[in-house]
Design an enzyme around this catalytic site. Structure first.
Site, mmCIF file in Angstrom:
data_model
loop_
_atom_site.group_PDB
_atom_site.id
_atom_site.type_symbol
_atom_site.label_atom_id
_atom_site.label_comp_id
_atom_site.label_asym_id
_atom_site.label_seq_id
_atom_site.Cartn_x
_atom_site.Cartn_y
_atom_site.Cartn_z
ATOM 1 N N SER A 90 0.796 -1.240 0.000
ATOM 2 C CA SER A 90 0.000 0.000 0.000
ATOM 3 C C SER A 90 0.823 1.281 0.000
ATOM 4 C CB SER A 90 -0.930 -0.004 1.212
ATOM 5 O OG SER A 90 -0.157 0.014 2.393
ATOM 6 N N ASN B 287 0.940 -8.839 -6.543
ATOM 7 C CA ASN B 287 0.431 -9.085 -5.187
ATOM 8 C C ASN B 287 -1.009 -8.600 -5.020
ATOM 9 O OD1 ASN B 287 1.085 -9.808 -2.285
ATOM 10 N ND2 ASN B 287 0.370 -7.706 -2.070
ATOM 11 N N TYR C 189 -0.400 1.493 -7.267
ATOM 12 C CA TYR C 189 -1.165 1.084 -6.080
ATOM 13 C C TYR C 189 -2.661 1.248 -6.369
ATOM 14 C CZ TYR C 189 -3.353 1.463 -1.509
ATOM 15 O OH TYR C 189 -4.206 1.327 -0.438
ATOM 16 N N LYS D 49 -5.622 -1.771 -7.262
ATOM 17 C CA LYS D 49 -6.843 -1.918 -6.454
ATOM 18 C C LYS D 49 -8.086 -1.715 -7.331
ATOM 19 C CE LYS D 49 -5.503 -2.334 -2.016
ATOM 20 N NZ LYS D 49 -6.101 -3.187 -0.978
ATOM 21 N N PHE E 29 -10.048 6.266 2.806
ATOM 22 C CA PHE E 29 -9.212 7.450 2.721
ATOM 23 C C PHE E 29 -8.031 7.179 3.673
ATOM 24 C CE2 PHE E 29 -11.218 10.310 -0.342
ATOM 25 C CZ PHE E 29 -12.258 9.476 -0.715
ATOM 26 N N ILE F 287 8.607 17.039 4.843
ATOM 27 C CA ILE F 287 7.346 17.331 4.144
ATOM 28 C C ILE F 287 7.590 17.111 2.657
ATOM 29 C CG2 ILE F 287 5.638 19.102 3.623
ATOM 30 C CD1 ILE F 287 6.471 20.520 6.224
ATOM 31 N N ARG G 280 -5.295 15.461 2.737
ATOM 32 C CA ARG G 280 -5.884 14.129 2.830
ATOM 33 C C ARG G 280 -7.042 14.151 3.826
ATOM 34 N NH1 ARG G 280 -3.104 13.818 -0.900
ATOM 35 N NH2 ARG G 280 -1.485 12.309 -1.465
ATOM 36 N N ASP H 207 2.075 11.087 -5.858
ATOM 37 C CA ASP H 207 1.187 11.664 -4.841
ATOM 38 C C ASP H 207 0.127 12.564 -5.476
ATOM 39 O OD1 ASP H 207 2.033 10.532 -2.517
ATOM 40 O OD2 ASP H 207 3.190 12.260 -1.817
HETATM 41 N N1 UDP Z 1 3.918 12.741 3.723
HETATM 42 C C1 UDP Z 1 4.961 13.629 3.945
HETATM 43 N N2 UDP Z 1 6.085 13.184 4.559
HETATM 44 C C2 UDP Z 1 6.247 11.902 4.967
HETATM 45 C C3 UDP Z 1 5.176 10.995 4.742
HETATM 46 C C4 UDP Z 1 4.020 11.454 4.125
HETATM 47 O O1 UDP Z 1 4.865 14.814 3.604
HETATM 48 O O2 UDP Z 1 7.315 11.552 5.504
HETATM 49 C C5 UDP Z 1 2.694 13.211 3.054
HETATM 50 C C6 UDP Z 1 2.389 12.441 1.777
HETATM 51 O O3 UDP Z 1 3.035 13.052 0.675
HETATM 52 C C7 UDP Z 1 0.867 12.562 1.706
HETATM 53 C C8 UDP Z 1 0.439 12.621 3.167
HETATM 54 O O4 UDP Z 1 1.606 12.966 3.904
HETATM 55 O O5 UDP Z 1 0.499 13.776 1.104
HETATM 56 C C9 UDP Z 1 -0.090 11.308 3.684
HETATM 57 O O6 UDP Z 1 0.879 10.305 3.383
HETATM 58 P P1 UDP Z 1 0.683 8.806 3.825
HETATM 59 O O7 UDP Z 1 1.906 8.060 3.359
HETATM 60 O O8 UDP Z 1 0.357 8.740 5.270
HETATM 61 O O9 UDP Z 1 -0.583 8.309 2.998
HETATM 62 P P2 UDP Z 1 -0.878 8.353 1.401
HETATM 63 O O10 UDP Z 1 -1.807 9.515 1.202
HETATM 64 O O11 UDP Z 1 0.433 8.488 0.685
HETATM 65 O O12 UDP Z 1 -1.536 7.034 1.162
#
Ligand code: UDP
Length: 257
Positions: free
Chosen positions: A7, A22, A71, A75, A99, A137, A151, A215
């Site tokens: 995931s 997978n 990913y 799905k 979500f 970030i 998100r 992303d």
């Molecule tokens: N994110 C980030 N830094 C990190 C990990 C995540 O800025 O070290 C951001 C990522 O780009 C996304 C959000 O946080 O916009 C949520 O990321 P996560 O991996 O938790 O879930 P995703 O939305 O990727 O499934």
């Protein structure tokens, strides 16, 4: 109920074959085995990543699925398989498009743990308590109010409740259906950090890095179908609760075992 999957969006960009084999291939095997065993009620964990990028569009279950990464695509393909098997063999499915799931069991007996950790909320907590130097970030130049990705965070306990309701839905013979599982509230990466600091009373050391490959800018559910049709009752104002429960779990130390 079929939860198992790879995931991580970044990994899906660099190793797409693993995701197709997978997530899609593995699910196909399981769905075929379920039908062969006459198990015709199937709950599947799908994802908001199947939607991809949509400007100023409310993401409901009818929104076109245009995933930006393997990913989401792997799905979405399983959703298609479930529909085809429904038509061919009478398989009934509840598809949940999750979500961003966060939080932990409020009693701190069960919580989130990934190695390596890639999810935002546990990474924020790691940075807060010094388990890592800083949170990076991923991208500050998105078209959002503070430039960081947005998100829709959903408490893991709300997710559990939805699955119980999904089973009841199938038992009541209500047919196949797709449900978004999001709260409808979007939080940027910086807002999650701010809430993390507020809930724990400690600053979040951070730095900035490039955008994460694959992303999406913003993924927020615009649907209330799970609430109106399924009877789902997600906790209100839940980001603080998610962070508080995750922090409690984090502090138990089970997390590192
Ligand atoms: N994110 C980030 N830094 C990190 C990990 C995540 O800025 O070290 C951001 C990522 O780009 C996304 C959000 O946080 O916009 C949520 O990321 P996560 O991996 O938790 O879930 P995703 O939305 O990727 O499934």
């Amino acid at each position: 109920m079929h939860f198992a999957a790879l995931s991580q969006v970044g990994e899906a960009m660099s190793e797409p074959g693993r995701y197709w084999a997978n997530n899609t291939g593995g699910s196909l095997n399981l769905i075929e085995a379920a039908v062969a065993a006459n198990c015709l009620d199937f709950v599947f964990s799908s994802t908001c990543a199947t939607y991809g990028e949509h400007d100023n569009v409310v993401l409901d279950e009818t929104t076109p699925q245009l995933p930006l990464n393997a990913y989401g695509a792997s799905k979405r393909a399983v959703e298609d398989i479930l529909k085809d098997f429904g038509a061919a063999y009478g398989l009934r499915s509840v598809i949940f498009r999750y979500f961003n799931v966060a939080g932990a069991d409020p009693d701190a007996e069960v919580g989130e743990f990934h190695r390596p950790e890639t999810h935002l909320v546990p990474l924020v907590l790691d940075a807060i308590d010094g388990k890592r130097d800083a949170l990076t970030i991923f991208g500050t130049d998105y078209d959002t109010p503070d430039g960081t990705c947005i998100r829709d965070y959903v408490h893991v306990c709300d997710l559990v409740d939805a699955h119980v309701l999904g089973l009841k839905w199938l038992e009541a013979d209500k047919g196949s259906q797709v449900f978004n599982l999001g709260t409808g509230s979007g939080f940027s990466v910086r807002e999650v950090m701010d809430r993390g600091a507020a809930v724990t009373g400690r600053p979040v050391p951070c730095n900035t890095g490039p955008r994460g490959a694959g992303d999406c800018t913003k993924l927020v559910s615009g649907s209330t179908r799970a609430i109106t049709d399924l009877g789902w009752e997600p906790r209100p104002s839940s980001l603080d609760m998610m962070i508080a429960d995750a922090w409690k779990w984090h502090q138990t130390g089970h997390y590192e075992a």
